[in-house]
Scaffold this active site. Structure first.
Site, short mmCIF file in Angstrom:
data_model
loop_
_atom_site.label_atom_id
_atom_site.label_comp_id
_atom_site.label_asym_id
_atom_site.label_seq_id
_atom_site.Cartn_x
_atom_site.Cartn_y
_atom_site.Cartn_z
N THR A 63 43.90 42.11 0.91
CA THR A 63 43.71 40.95 0.03
C THR A 63 43.09 39.78 0.77
O THR A 63 42.18 39.13 0.26
CB THR A 63 45.07 40.52 -0.58
OG1 THR A 63 45.64 41.62 -1.29
CG2 THR A 63 44.91 39.33 -1.51
N GLU A 64 43.57 39.51 1.96
CA GLU A 64 43.13 38.34 2.72
C GLU A 64 41.71 38.48 3.26
O GLU A 64 40.92 37.55 3.18
CB GLU A 64 44.08 38.07 3.89
CG GLU A 64 45.45 37.56 3.49
CD GLU A 64 45.46 36.08 3.11
OE1 GLU A 64 44.39 35.46 3.02
OE2 GLU A 64 46.56 35.56 2.90
#
Length: 190
Positions: A63-64
């Protein structure tokens, strides 16, 4: 009639072999491209050391940064687990890292170790996973304020996250954590 049955069986076997080949091929695309399992040894080591679920770490990194070591956010968060320089300084002091420099946030092993440690640290104040992820994204002080607001939180639980970005972030991490758990559970069986 027996010849027809043999032909039918051969066709069925061929279909199953083609289907299995397709599933293996598409599975490899999922494993290697869409949801890579990079830095597995490092993640497993520090997840074990700090008592953090490795699948949560994979979902968070995906996600990051999508496993891009040089990723940098508009807010200045850096590396695989998107650690801000201020949070990096805080973690480095807690881990007693002597020669720590901000540029080290781009080093995968250091970034992963610091990010997993920070997740573990946040768990002390935020035992509920969704709340902990909100704190990772929006900051622990902001989330403590949300928890104190009885209209959106109570105790350890946020009933709603007032920031859309943080709410979406938490949902994305948990969704990706689940995908990693499913994909790599079955991969270990093959």
């Amino acid at each position: 009639m027996k010849k027809r049955e043999k032909k039918k069986n051969k066709g069925g076997v061929l279909f199953l072999l083609l289907l299995a080949g397709f599933l293996i091929f598409s599975g490899n695309i999922l494993y290697n491209r869409l949801f890579p399992l990079e830095y597995e040894e490092i993640i497993e080591e520090y997840a074990s050391e700090y008592g953090v679920d490795p699948y949560l770490v994979y979902g968070l990194i995906h996600t990051e940064s999508r496993f891009q070591t040089t990723a940098i956010s508009p807010a200045g968060a850096m590396g695989l687990m998107q650690i801000t320089p201020e949070t990096g300084d805080f973690i480095a002091k807690r881990l007693q890292m002597k020669d720590y420099e901000e540029s080290m946030l781009y080093v995968p092993e250091i970034n992963i170790r610091m990010g997993i440690y920070y997740l573990s640290y946040l768990e002390e104040s935020f035992p509920v996973k969704e709340t902990r992820l909100a704190a990772y994204n929006a900051g622990p002080n902001r989330v403590k304020g949300w928890l104190d607001d009885s209209s959106i939180g109570s105790g350890d639980v946020l009933h709603s996250i007032p920031f859309e970005e943080t709410r979406n972030y938490v949902e994305r991490v948990i969704f990706r954590e689940t995908i990693y758990r499913i994909l790599y559970f079955y991969k270990k069986l093959l």
